[in-house]
Design a protein around this motif. Structure first.
Motif: not given
Ligand code: ZN
Length: 350
Positions: A20, A22, A198, A222, A279
């Motif tokens: 995970h 971005h 998510h 998450h 993240d």
């Molecule tokens: Zn995320």
């Protein structure tokens, strides 16, 4: 400082999996240099990093603006992707799934396929330069209507043999229910695309239930607010759902107060399948090695926990079985053998 990690081991050389992260939250300084926009460290931090504590997830999402503004041309997308993979490799990551929302990179006039061509070119260059494994997840966004998200699913299908490994639902969880985009994920399942979504970050167990029941993901981005409901914890376990947990990111957007309040250790002790992720590597700023040091400091995690959760990450990676075996073997070897794995069972309930 989020956590003083003085005295904790350096995990940089340990093999790690990241499921995970971005792209638009992880623009590397080197990428700006290569794009002819050199920047010093202080300015880089000031412009591209969010405050250590944001007022809300929305506040944090707004801090992505400057990075996203850069990522609007083919060279920027190609170089940013390649430099992210180089940063992942330098952090000891041996396999990563990098996600982005193709529609958010079209302000410079690129079409969806041109965005994909640039990102996959960077993906291939990064993989060739580092030797690590990496795939792409395409994000549909909660605040987009289905007719804008459906083309993302079709795009993922078209580019599946060229680096795409699955699809995701991202965006403002608290303000936009997932139900609006149910048909979009029905189409993903129809096409056999692996799905993550998510949920359980900016909203609680009801939002998790909605996503699980309507979108049927294999993994949850998450999912940490499952800790608020015994029923939800049982459901996640019964459905063999994997949680992609990003502790520092949750603290940054204010889901939990202090790092020590984060439920990752409790979720681990309850036997849930979970992985450790950043993240965001620039908006945070963060590396997986630093995240591991924080976990070691706050919860006493050691080799056993780290190896166990990396093996879980491989088990739930959107990869063919053969690729998983090779990664698992490298993890076991790199962390010093399988007998290091801590058995997290329900007998250890807190
Ligand atoms: Zn995320």
């Amino acid at each position: 400082m989020l956590v003083d990690v003085t005295g904790t081991p350096d995990f940089t050389r340990k093999p790690k999996i990241e499921l995970h992260v971005h792209l638009d939250c992880s623009l590397m300084k080197n990428a700006l240099h290569r794009l002819g926009e050199p920047i010093n460290e202080a300015d880089f931090r000031r412009i591209y990093t969010a405050p250590e504590r944001c007022d809300s997830l929305l506040d944090y999402l707004n801090a992505i603006g400057p990075s996203c503004a850069v990522l609007q041309t083919a060279p920027a997308l190609r170089i940013a992707t390649e430099e992210l993979i180089r940063a992942l490799a330098a952090d000891g990551v041996i396999y990563a799934e990098i996600r982005f929302a193709p529609h958010t990179h079209r302000n410079g006039g690129l079409g969806l396929d041109a965005v994909m061509a640039a990102v996959t070119e960077g993906l291939m260059a990064g993989r060739a330069a580092t030797g690590i494994g990496a795939g792409l997840l395409l994000c549909a966004l909660r605040d987009y209507p289905p007719d804008r998200n459906l083309p993302v699913i079709e795009l993922a299908h078209r580019w599946r043999d060229r680096g795409v490994v699955g699809v995701d639902l991202a965006g403002d969880e608290a303000g936009h229910p997932a139900a609006t985009n149910r048909a979009v994920f029905d189409r993903a399942h129809e096409l056999g695309l692996p799905v993550t979504a998510h949920a359980g970050e900016a909203a609680g167990p009801d939002s998790l239930r909605e996503v699980i029941e309507l979108l049927a993901p294999a993994r949850i981005g998450h999912g940490v607010r499952a800790i608020e409901s015994e029923d939800m914890l049982a459901e996640i376990k019964a459905r063999n759902l994997h949680l992609e947990i990003c502790p520092s990111s949750n603290i940054q957007v204010g889901v939990f107060g202090a790092y020590g309040d984060h439920p990752i250790d409790r979720l681990s002790r309850r036997g849930l399948s979970l992985s450790i992720n950043t993240d965001a590597r620039t908006v945070a700023p963060l590396s997986l090695s630093l995240e591991y040091r924080r976990l070691a400091k706050c919860f006493g995690w050691q080799t056993g926990e780290f190896l166990a959760h990396n093996l879980e990450a491989v088990r739930h990676a959107f990869l063919p079985a053969a690729g998983k075996e090779a990664l698992s073997a490298r993890l076991v070897d790199g962390w010093g053998g399988k007998d290091q794995v801590v058995a997290r069972t329900s007998a250890q309930r807190l």
